[in-house]
Design a protein around this motif. Structure first.
Motif, short mmCIF file in Angstrom:
data_model
loop_
_atom_site.label_atom_id
_atom_site.label_comp_id
_atom_site.label_asym_id
_atom_site.label_seq_id
_atom_site.Cartn_x
_atom_site.Cartn_y
_atom_site.Cartn_z
N LYS A 143 -8.20 -4.34 3.56
CA LYS A 143 -8.88 -3.33 3.31
C LYS A 143 -8.46 -1.95 2.35
CE LYS A 143 -11.98 -3.32 7.31
NZ LYS A 143 -11.96 -2.03 8.51
N LEU A 144 -8.71 -1.67 1.26
CA LEU A 144 -8.44 -0.68 0.91
C LEU A 144 -7.49 0.77 1.02
CD1 LEU A 144 -10.71 -0.80 -2.46
CD2 LEU A 144 -8.56 -1.87 -2.07
N ARG A 145 -6.32 1.09 0.54
CA ARG A 145 -6.32 1.58 1.14
C ARG A 145 -6.10 3.01 0.45
NH1 ARG A 145 -3.08 1.23 5.13
NH2 ARG A 145 -1.26 3.09 4.67
N ALA A 146 -6.34 4.10 0.74
CA ALA A 146 -6.75 5.55 0.04
C ALA A 146 -5.74 7.10 0.61
CB ALA A 146 -8.29 5.54 -0.67
N LEU A 175 -14.84 13.67 2.18
CA LEU A 175 -14.56 12.18 1.67
C LEU A 175 -13.22 11.62 2.66
CD1 LEU A 175 -12.24 14.26 -1.46
CD2 LEU A 175 -14.22 12.36 -1.38
N ALA A 176 -13.41 11.97 3.57
CA ALA A 176 -12.18 10.84 4.67
C ALA A 176 -13.85 10.52 5.16
CB ALA A 176 -11.81 11.51 5.86
N HIS A 177 -14.88 10.76 5.87
CA HIS A 177 -15.91 10.23 6.29
C HIS A 177 -16.87 9.68 5.05
CE1 HIS A 177 -16.92 12.04 9.85
NE2 HIS A 177 -16.48 13.83 9.22
N GLN A 178 -17.00 9.59 4.15
CA GLN A 178 -17.64 9.28 3.23
C GLN A 178 -16.72 7.05 2.72
OE1 GLN A 178 -17.56 11.50 -0.49
NE2 GLN A 178 -19.33 12.48 0.10
N MET A 183 -12.61 1.81 4.24
CA MET A 183 -11.07 1.82 3.82
C MET A 183 -10.73 2.60 4.58
SD MET A 183 -12.41 2.94 0.13
CE MET A 183 -10.53 3.30 -0.98
N ILE A 184 -9.26 2.09 4.74
CA ILE A 184 -8.08 3.42 5.51
C ILE A 184 -7.47 3.97 4.69
CG2 ILE A 184 -5.74 2.56 6.04
CD1 ILE A 184 -6.17 -0.38 6.42
N TYR A 219 -0.41 2.62 -0.67
CA TYR A 219 -1.78 3.02 -1.09
C TYR A 219 -2.89 2.28 -2.50
CZ TYR A 219 -0.79 6.37 2.25
OH TYR A 219 -0.57 6.85 3.02
N ASP A 220 -3.88 1.85 -3.14
CA ASP A 220 -4.24 1.07 -3.73
C ASP A 220 -5.07 2.61 -4.95
OD1 ASP A 220 -4.57 -1.82 -2.88
OD2 ASP A 220 -5.21 -1.17 -1.29
#
Length: 400
Positions: A1-4, A17-20, A26-27, A51-52
């Protein structure tokens, strides 16, 4: 999974943003300042969990988004992270500054959820400067609202990817993103069953060999659960390419078969064919046109919540009046209510209700209420689908 990493001094903005990002599988972590963001980015890189991408607010006290972006790009340990800059106060020259620093995307608020998804897909699809062996860390093209409008439209179908191998997950997600598809990821058959309980996915890409519950077992369980009332398309992914393996997949209830390594052209062909068949059968149609709903009601969570609350309240009252009119045989009242409700639902993008309401309006206009009670019951059923839709699909909108 992508990390943001979400970086914003405003707690509400971070929550939205966290909900989205959650809804896209995404992590993510959050930072309320530039210094906190640098600390988290460096710690992630040191621990081997870099982080990606990072989503930065421009207007922050102490260290604003531009200053933070410069600090990130000047640190070799974290310079490869892709940066998305959001601002409420865009000014002439900001885009050029962002690109010069090495920011991958620059968007003005408010940013629609669908637009942010398109943006992140475009950003993560870019070949990084490091991958090109280029010393410059600046992306070749800055992603903005204007470039997104010119980009191919992201498809609305939602895919569940079942794959236990991390590298295979990332490869598949990248291929799907390039094809314009949105996907969530699970690691075994049990997680597939849990995910399908929560979200009405349009299609499942199912790895056959997974721990705890493999793809064959998961597919059999899905078909038993759905029965004859529903059919979620399932495409098998397996490293084997024998006819016996294909037969085993189809016998388990899968709709099609892709052998690994998955070729993008083959993936695109099978997805298009399978989703087209499902769409023609009407088996996974959404009760709501999300884009139309956002246009009518707004895409800020609080505004959308208020408008949806008004809509649900008014429709509940209108349907109660409609039931009474049908029971009393008042064709004129039925015609008027159905006409008004059909128009309101068309304006708001509540597509599931439009056709039955138009049918009822036409029947009442011809003074024929013979099937009105049955049609009224169908409208009630479709309204329940619409009513559940925000709870199941719009995580940024929370109802008590």
């Amino acid at each position: 999974k992508l990390r943001a990493l979400i970086v914003d001094d405003n707690a509400t903005n971070r929550k939205i943003l966290a909900h989205q990002l959650d809804s896209w599988g995404m992590i993510h972590d959050e930072a309320d300042s530039g210094l906190d963001a640098l600390r988290l980015l460096r710690r992630g890189a040191a621990r081997g969990s870099a982080y990606d991408l990072a989503v930065l607010d421009l207007m922050m006290p102490g260290m604003d988004g531009f200053e933070l972006a410069r600090a990130i790009k000047s640190d070799p340990d974290i310079a490869s992270v892709r940066l998305v800059l959001l601002t409420s106060f865009g000014q002439r020259g900001h885009g050029a500054t962002a690109r010069q620093i090495g920011v991958a995307a620059y968007l003005n608020k408010p940013v629609r959820q669908s637009q942010l998804f398109d943006c992140l897909t475009a950003v993560m699809s870019q070949v990084s400067a490091t991958e090109e062996n280029d010393l410059s860390l600046a992306p070749r093209r800055l992603v903005t609202k204007h470039t997104l409008k010119a980009s191919p439209r992201v498809r609305h179908e939602r895919i569940l990817l079942a794959e236990d191998h991390l590298v295979n997950q990332k490869v598949a997600l990248r291929q799907l993103a390039k094809l314009g598809y949105r996907a969530d990821v699970v690691a075994n058959g049990l997680e597939v069953l849990e995910a399908l309980e929560r979200v009405p996915y349009d299609l499942v890409l199912m790895d056959c060999q997974m721990p705890e519950m493999d793809g064959y077992e998961a597919t059999t369980a899905i078909r038993l659960r759905e029965g004859a009332m529903k059919h979620t398309p399932i495409i098998a992914m397996t490293a084997h390419a024998l006819d016996t393996d294909r037969s085993k997949c189809l016998a388990a209830g899968m709709d099609d078969y892709i052998s690994k390594p998955v070729r993008p052209a083959e993936l695109a062909r099978v997805l298009k064919r399978t989703l087209s068949v499902a769409g023609n059968l009407g088996e996974s149609n959404s009760p709501v046109d999300i884009e139309r709903m956002y246009l009518a009601m707004g895409d800020e969570p609080e505004e959308l919540f208020d408008m949806l609350s008004v809509y649900l309240d008014q429709m509940t009252k209108s349907l109660e009046k409609l039931d009474l009119a049908i029971e009393s045989g008042n064709a004129g009242e039925v015609n008027l209510i159905a006409h008004n409700c059909a128009g309101a639902n068309a304006n708001c993008g509540m597509t599931a209700l439009i056709a039955p309401l138009r049918d009822l309006e036409r029947m009442a206009g011809e003074n024929d209420l013979a099937r009105a009670a049955d049609l009224g019951a169908h409208i009630r059923k479709e309204f329940e689908r619409v009513r559940r839709f925000p709870h199941e699909n719009l995580e940024e909108v929370v109802f008590e």
